[in-house]
Design a protein around this motif. Sequence first.
Motif, PDB file in Angstrom:
ATOM      1  N   VAL A  40       0.836  -1.206   0.000  1.00  0.00           N
ATOM      2  CA  VAL A  40       0.000   0.000   0.000  1.00  0.00           C
ATOM      3  C   VAL A  40       0.871   1.256   0.000  1.00  0.00           C
ATOM      4  N   GLU A  41       1.938   1.244   0.783  1.00  0.00           N
ATOM      5  CA  GLU A  41       2.836   2.393   0.826  1.00  0.00           C
ATOM      6  C   GLU A  41       3.443   2.668  -0.557  1.00  0.00           C
ATOM      7  N   HIS A  42       3.847   1.614  -1.230  1.00  0.00           N
ATOM      8  CA  HIS A  42       4.432   1.774  -2.568  1.00  0.00           C
ATOM      9  C   HIS A  42       3.390   2.299  -3.548  1.00  0.00           C
ATOM     10  N   LEU A  43       2.180   1.744  -3.518  1.00  0.00           N
ATOM     11  CA  LEU A  43       1.131   2.188  -4.434  1.00  0.00           C
ATOM     12  C   LEU A  43       0.765   3.648  -4.174  1.00  0.00           C
ATOM     13  N   ASN A  44       0.659   4.028  -2.914  1.00  0.00           N
ATOM     14  CA  ASN A  44       0.335   5.411  -2.564  1.00  0.00           C
ATOM     15  C   ASN A  44       1.380   6.373  -3.152  1.00  0.00           C
ATOM     16  N   LEU A  45       2.653   6.016  -3.011  1.00  0.00           N
ATOM     17  CA  LEU A  45       3.722   6.859  -3.542  1.00  0.00           C
ATOM     18  C   LEU A  45       3.637   6.986  -5.053  1.00  0.00           C
ATOM     19  N   GLU A  46       3.446   5.860  -5.739  1.00  0.00           N
ATOM     20  CA  GLU A  46       3.432   5.872  -7.201  1.00  0.00           C
ATOM     21  C   GLU A  46       2.186   6.570  -7.751  1.00  0.00           C
ATOM     22  N   ILE A  47       1.036   6.373  -7.107  1.00  0.00           N
ATOM     23  CA  ILE A  47      -0.198   7.032  -7.556  1.00  0.00           C
ATOM     24  C   ILE A  47      -0.075   8.547  -7.394  1.00  0.00           C
ATOM     25  N   SER A  48       0.538   8.983  -6.298  1.00  0.00           N
ATOM     26  CA  SER A  48       0.676  10.426  -6.054  1.00  0.00           C
ATOM     27  C   SER A  48       1.535  11.103  -7.114  1.00  0.00           C
ATOM     28  N   LYS A  49       2.332  10.338  -7.834  1.00  0.00           N
ATOM     29  CA  LYS A  49       3.186  10.905  -8.878  1.00  0.00           C
ATOM     30  C   LYS A  49       2.396  11.295 -10.119  1.00  0.00           C
ATOM     31  N   PHE A  50       1.290  10.574 -10.398  1.00  0.00           N
ATOM     32  CA  PHE A  50       0.490  10.933 -11.577  1.00  0.00           C
ATOM     33  C   PHE A  50      -0.860  11.548 -11.223  1.00  0.00           C
ATOM     34  N   ASP A  51      -1.246  11.487  -9.941  1.00  0.00           N
ATOM     35  CA  ASP A  51      -2.494  12.107  -9.486  1.00  0.00           C
ATOM     36  C   ASP A  51      -2.169  13.028  -8.324  1.00  0.00           C
ATOM     37  N   SER A  52      -2.064  14.322  -8.607  1.00  0.00           N
ATOM     38  CA  SER A  52      -1.637  15.292  -7.600  1.00  0.00           C
ATOM     39  C   SER A  52      -2.670  15.495  -6.493  1.00  0.00           C
ATOM     40  N   SER A  53      -3.891  14.995  -6.684  1.00  0.00           N
ATOM     41  CA  SER A  53      -4.906  15.131  -5.632  1.00  0.00           C
ATOM     42  C   SER A  53      -4.677  14.148  -4.494  1.00  0.00           C
ATOM     43  N   VAL A  54      -3.852  13.144  -4.733  1.00  0.00           N
ATOM     44  CA  VAL A  54      -3.595  12.102  -3.739  1.00  0.00           C
ATOM     45  C   VAL A  54      -2.362  12.462  -2.920  1.00  0.00           C
ATOM     46  N   SER A  55      -2.533  12.561  -1.611  1.00  0.00           N
ATOM     47  CA  SER A  55      -1.433  12.846  -0.696  1.00  0.00           C
ATOM     48  C   SER A  55      -0.852  11.544  -0.154  1.00  0.00           C
ATOM     49  N   LEU A  56       0.291  11.664   0.499  1.00  0.00           N
ATOM     50  CA  LEU A  56       0.912  10.492   1.117  1.00  0.00           C
ATOM     51  C   LEU A  56       0.380  10.307   2.533  1.00  0.00           C
ATOM     52  N   TYR A  57      -0.071   9.104   2.816  1.00  0.00           N
ATOM     53  CA  TYR A  57      -0.598   8.749   4.130  1.00  0.00           C
ATOM     54  C   TYR A  57       0.200   7.591   4.703  1.00  0.00           C
ATOM     55  N   GLU A  58       0.119   7.435   6.005  1.00  0.00           N
ATOM     56  CA  GLU A  58       0.623   6.213   6.611  1.00  0.00           C
ATOM     57  C   GLU A  58      -0.224   5.061   6.095  1.00  0.00           C
ATOM     58  N   PRO A  59       0.386   3.945   5.695  1.00  0.00           N
ATOM     59  CA  PRO A  59      -0.395   2.839   5.124  1.00  0.00           C
ATOM     60  C   PRO A  59      -1.571   2.402   5.994  1.00  0.00           C
ATOM     61  N   LYS A  60      -1.397   2.420   7.316  1.00  0.00           N
ATOM     62  CA  LYS A  60      -2.476   1.995   8.211  1.00  0.00           C
ATOM     63  C   LYS A  60      -3.693   2.897   8.102  1.00  0.00           C
ATOM     64  N   GLN A  61      -3.497   4.135   7.640  1.00  0.00           N
ATOM     65  CA  GLN A  61      -4.616   5.058   7.477  1.00  0.00           C
ATOM     66  C   GLN A  61      -5.438   4.752   6.226  1.00  0.00           C
ATOM     67  N   LEU A  62      -4.928   3.885   5.380  1.00  0.00           N
ATOM     68  CA  LEU A  62      -5.578   3.589   4.103  1.00  0.00           C
ATOM     69  C   LEU A  62      -6.205   2.199   4.054  1.00  0.00           C
ATOM     70  N   THR A  63      -6.003   1.411   5.090  1.00  0.00           N
ATOM     71  CA  THR A  63      -6.443   0.022   5.059  1.00  0.00           C
ATOM     72  C   THR A  63      -7.667  -0.204   5.937  1.00  0.00           C
ATOM     73  N   PHE A  64      -8.329  -1.337   5.692  1.00  0.00           N
ATOM     74  CA  PHE A  64      -9.545  -1.705   6.410  1.00  0.00           C
ATOM     75  C   PHE A  64      -9.294  -2.950   7.259  1.00  0.00           C
ATOM     76  N   LYS A  65     -10.016  -3.041   8.342  1.00  0.00           N
ATOM     77  CA  LYS A  65      -9.845  -4.168   9.257  1.00  0.00           C
ATOM     78  C   LYS A  65     -10.405  -5.467   8.673  1.00  0.00           C
TER      79      LYS A  65
END
Length: 226
Positions: A40-65
């Motif tokens: 998730v951390e890697h995907l977040n970083l790579e997505i933010s490179k082509f979609d400027s609306s996406v910020s970097l988050y801690e991976p745990k903030q992006l996942t579901f239980k």
Amino acid sequence: MNMQLMLDYLAELEENNEKDWYHAHKEEYTKANAQFLELVEHLNLEISKFDSSVSLYEPKQLTFKLMRDTRFSKDKSPYNPSFRAHIGPKGKLPIPVGYYLMIRPGGKSFLGGGLFADMFKDATNMIRDYLLSHGQEWEEIIGAPEFTRHFTVDGSKLKNVPRGYDADHPQAEYLKYKSWYLEYTLEDSKLTQDAFLSSAIEIFRAMKPFNDFLNQALENFQMPQR
């Protein structure tokens, strides 16, 4: 990252979906989940490179239980045997829309985009109204070769065009929808290929125009207060 470790753990959880087994295998969960957080951390970083609306988050903030809410479900199994994350402009909030990932063995994994939630009536109406005046843009997005090669628009929908909307409108079929999303399914073999990460980024990149359209429609949406 070890994709096979994730798949193996989730397959065992699906076969032993009970609290005693889960707690007895907490070490296996910790190792598999660590691999998912790395992904998730890697995907977040790579997505933010082509979609400027996406910020970097801690991976745990992006996942579901894994734990399921079984109060209103006939299925009382306590866990959802899948690793899931949503990478969007506001993290894992469903609006603004973003990029969804679900890892589940047995060919049930997928990459997703768009609006999956249909319980926000204001959001549904905002997208319908935007479609009325931006139909040509919509058709260009969903008719583009890069789009049609990978996706078809899915979502929950009504049988008929809702009251107040023209049944003869060029986008009448899409006005029936209550949610609009994309799913790109992944066989287990694709997940374990060395090229998975780069191919996943390219699929998410192809979703961006679709997400941008929905987010333009949802620009003034306010998430309901609990």
